[in-house]
Design a protein around this motif. Structure first.
Motif, PDB file in Angstrom:
ATOM      1  N   ASN A  60      16.976   3.926 -44.189  1.00  0.00           N
ATOM      2  CA  ASN A  60      18.133   3.869 -43.461  1.00  0.00           C
ATOM      3  C   ASN A  60      18.052   2.262 -43.046  1.00  0.00           C
ATOM      4  O   ASN A  60      17.800   1.684 -41.978  1.00  0.00           O
ATOM      5  N   TRP A  61      18.459   1.354 -44.115  1.00  0.00           N
ATOM      6  CA  TRP A  61      18.408  -0.037 -43.814  1.00  0.00           C
ATOM      7  C   TRP A  61      19.697  -0.564 -42.932  1.00  0.00           C
ATOM      8  O   TRP A  61      20.722   0.010 -43.181  1.00  0.00           O
ATOM      9  N   THR A  62      19.548  -1.614 -42.428  1.00  0.00           N
ATOM     10  CA  THR A  62      20.467  -2.359 -41.584  1.00  0.00           C
ATOM     11  C   THR A  62      20.927  -3.666 -42.381  1.00  0.00           C
ATOM     12  O   THR A  62      19.990  -4.218 -42.537  1.00  0.00           O
ATOM     13  N   VAL A  63      22.063  -3.539 -42.780  1.00  0.00           N
ATOM     14  CA  VAL A  63      22.577  -4.657 -43.836  1.00  0.00           C
ATOM     15  C   VAL A  63      23.254  -5.738 -43.009  1.00  0.00           C
ATOM     16  O   VAL A  63      24.115  -5.662 -42.228  1.00  0.00           O
ATOM     17  N   LEU A  64      22.482  -6.985 -42.893  1.00  0.00           N
ATOM     18  CA  LEU A  64      22.878  -7.966 -42.194  1.00  0.00           C
ATOM     19  C   LEU A  64      23.436  -9.052 -43.025  1.00  0.00           C
ATOM     20  O   LEU A  64      23.672 -10.311 -42.520  1.00  0.00           O
ATOM     21  N   THR A  65      23.713  -8.742 -44.120  1.00  0.00           N
ATOM     22  CA  THR A  65      24.506  -9.881 -45.077  1.00  0.00           C
ATOM     23  C   THR A  65      25.460 -10.446 -44.702  1.00  0.00           C
ATOM     24  O   THR A  65      25.641 -11.886 -44.727  1.00  0.00           O
ATOM     25  N   SER A  66      26.382  -9.870 -44.007  1.00  0.00           N
ATOM     26  CA  SER A  66      27.647 -10.495 -43.462  1.00  0.00           C
ATOM     27  C   SER A  66      27.270 -11.647 -42.247  1.00  0.00           C
ATOM     28  O   SER A  66      28.166 -12.468 -42.145  1.00  0.00           O
ATOM     29  N   GLU A  67      26.163 -11.481 -41.593  1.00  0.00           N
ATOM     30  CA  GLU A  67      25.887 -12.461 -40.728  1.00  0.00           C
ATOM     31  C   GLU A  67      25.061 -13.898 -41.275  1.00  0.00           C
ATOM     32  O   GLU A  67      24.720 -14.768 -40.392  1.00  0.00           O
ATOM     33  N   LEU A  68      24.977 -13.872 -42.488  1.00  0.00           N
ATOM     34  CA  LEU A  68      24.277 -14.943 -43.223  1.00  0.00           C
ATOM     35  C   LEU A  68      25.357 -15.893 -44.098  1.00  0.00           C
ATOM     36  O   LEU A  68      26.314 -15.156 -44.387  1.00  0.00           O
ATOM     37  N   ASN A  69      25.208 -16.967 -44.086  1.00  0.00           N
ATOM     38  CA  ASN A  69      26.124 -17.918 -44.593  1.00  0.00           C
ATOM     39  C   ASN A  69      25.331 -18.159 -46.007  1.00  0.00           C
ATOM     40  O   ASN A  69      25.005 -19.290 -46.305  1.00  0.00           O
ATOM     41  N   LEU A  70      25.234 -17.210 -46.893  1.00  0.00           N
ATOM     42  CA  LEU A  70      24.892 -17.378 -48.314  1.00  0.00           C
ATOM     43  C   LEU A  70      25.761 -17.877 -48.892  1.00  0.00           C
ATOM     44  O   LEU A  70      27.031 -17.956 -48.678  1.00  0.00           O
TER      45      LEU A  70
END
Length: 315
Positions: free
Chosen positions: A122-132
């Motif tokens: 059960n991973w929490t995806v934090l990609t949207s919080e990153l300025n990739l």
């Protein structure tokens, strides 16, 4: 027998005298001190303990943190940083940043076991919080706040997913300057005491024989390539070429406490074979410093220590 008794009595007497001498150890500030940053501050010492060490009161040398193994001060922030570069093709959501407090870690018992562990966590995806970066040949410096995980066993992971495209290479990601940083309530920032870059493991879903291997060269396709450049770990994704099948890979860290810290350390200023009547130290920055001298004596029975504290105000 009488001689043995007298010898033991003499040892006991000397030990008692040494411990009495320890109590006589004192520290005072020299009256000629200027207390200006960059000028020496002289501490006058009396007594003759076997060993003396000094906590200067500066960052990294504070007596109250001598046994600290983690940073738990209320209000401390934890941030994860890295630099990202994507090339060969627009990234198109090919890289995710994941965090989990439930991942139990890779077992290294084989492809079937560990591929299921990674996918079913059960991973929490934090990609949207990153300025990739979002365009081909784009780059960015990335920071994500992990304060809510500061004192929990936590896993961090990058998940790479790319689909097959005719006549188009898959995105190439390069991650550098990876680090965890602790920020105190007053804004002082220090690196967490983890060699975070070296902790990352690799799992390649396309390699069912040995999915744990990194690339050993930058020319092989479809694996993370790990190298050290300028004291920084470079985690380079070597993309697959044109007309290649889709790809799924993880970079991950098994569960760790993220706010680990090394204990603060003193300076050793005297050993048993020396005599010391004063000690000079230079504070490079203005401030108020709680300076602690730790004096120790050693005898055949035990070690004894005593501390002496002096507050120094440096302008």
């Amino acid at each position: 027998m009488k001689k043995i008794f007298l010898f033991l009595s003499l040892i006991t007497l000397l030990a008692c005298e040494k411990q009495e001498d320890l109590a006589k150890f004192t520290v005072s500030l020299d009256p000629n001190n200027t207390y200006i940053a960059g000028d020496p501050v002289i501490f006058n010492l009396s007594g003759n303990p076997d060993y003396i060490s000094l906590f200067t009161g500066e960052k990294g040398s504070q007596y109250e943190y001598r046994n600290r193994t983690s940073v738990n001060e209320e209000g401390t922030k934890l941030v994860f940083r890295f630099s990202a570069l994507v090339s060969q093709r627009a990234p198109e959501n090919s890289l995710d940043f994941l965090v989990s407090t439930e991942f139990g870690g890779i077992t290294r018992k084989g492809y079937s076991t560990d591929s299921a562990l990674l996918k079913n966590t059960n991973w929490t995806v934090l990609t949207s919080e990153l300025n990739l970066p979002t365009v081909q040949n784009g780059s960015s410096n990335v920071e994500v706040d992990l304060t809510e995980y500061i004192d929990k066993p936590t896993s961090i992971a990058f998940r790479y997913q790319s689909d097959a495209r005719a006549n188009v290479r898959q995105p190439h990601w390069e991650l550098t300057n990876i680090g965890l940083f602790l920020i105190s309530p007053d804004g002082v920032e220090t690196p967490a005491e983890l060699d975070i870059q070296s902790l990352f493991g690799n799992f390649d879903y396309q390699d069912k024989t040995n999915p744990y291997l990194y690339n050993t060269t930058s020319t092989n396709e479809g694996k993370w390539y790990k190298r050290t450049v300028n004291n920084s770990i470079n985690l380079r994704w070597t993309e697959k070429g044109t007309n290649k099948p889709s790809n799924l890979d993880y970079l991950f860290i098994n569960p760790i406490i993220l706010n680990q810290s090394k204990p603060d350390m003193p300076i050793g200023i005297k050993s048993v074979h020396e005599k010391l009547s004063s000690y000079s130290y230079v504070f490079s920055e203005p401030g108020t410093y709680k300076v602690v001298f730790v004096a120790k004596n050693h005898d055949y029975k035990e070690d004894k220590e005593i501390i002496r504290e002096v507050v120094v105000n440096v302008n």
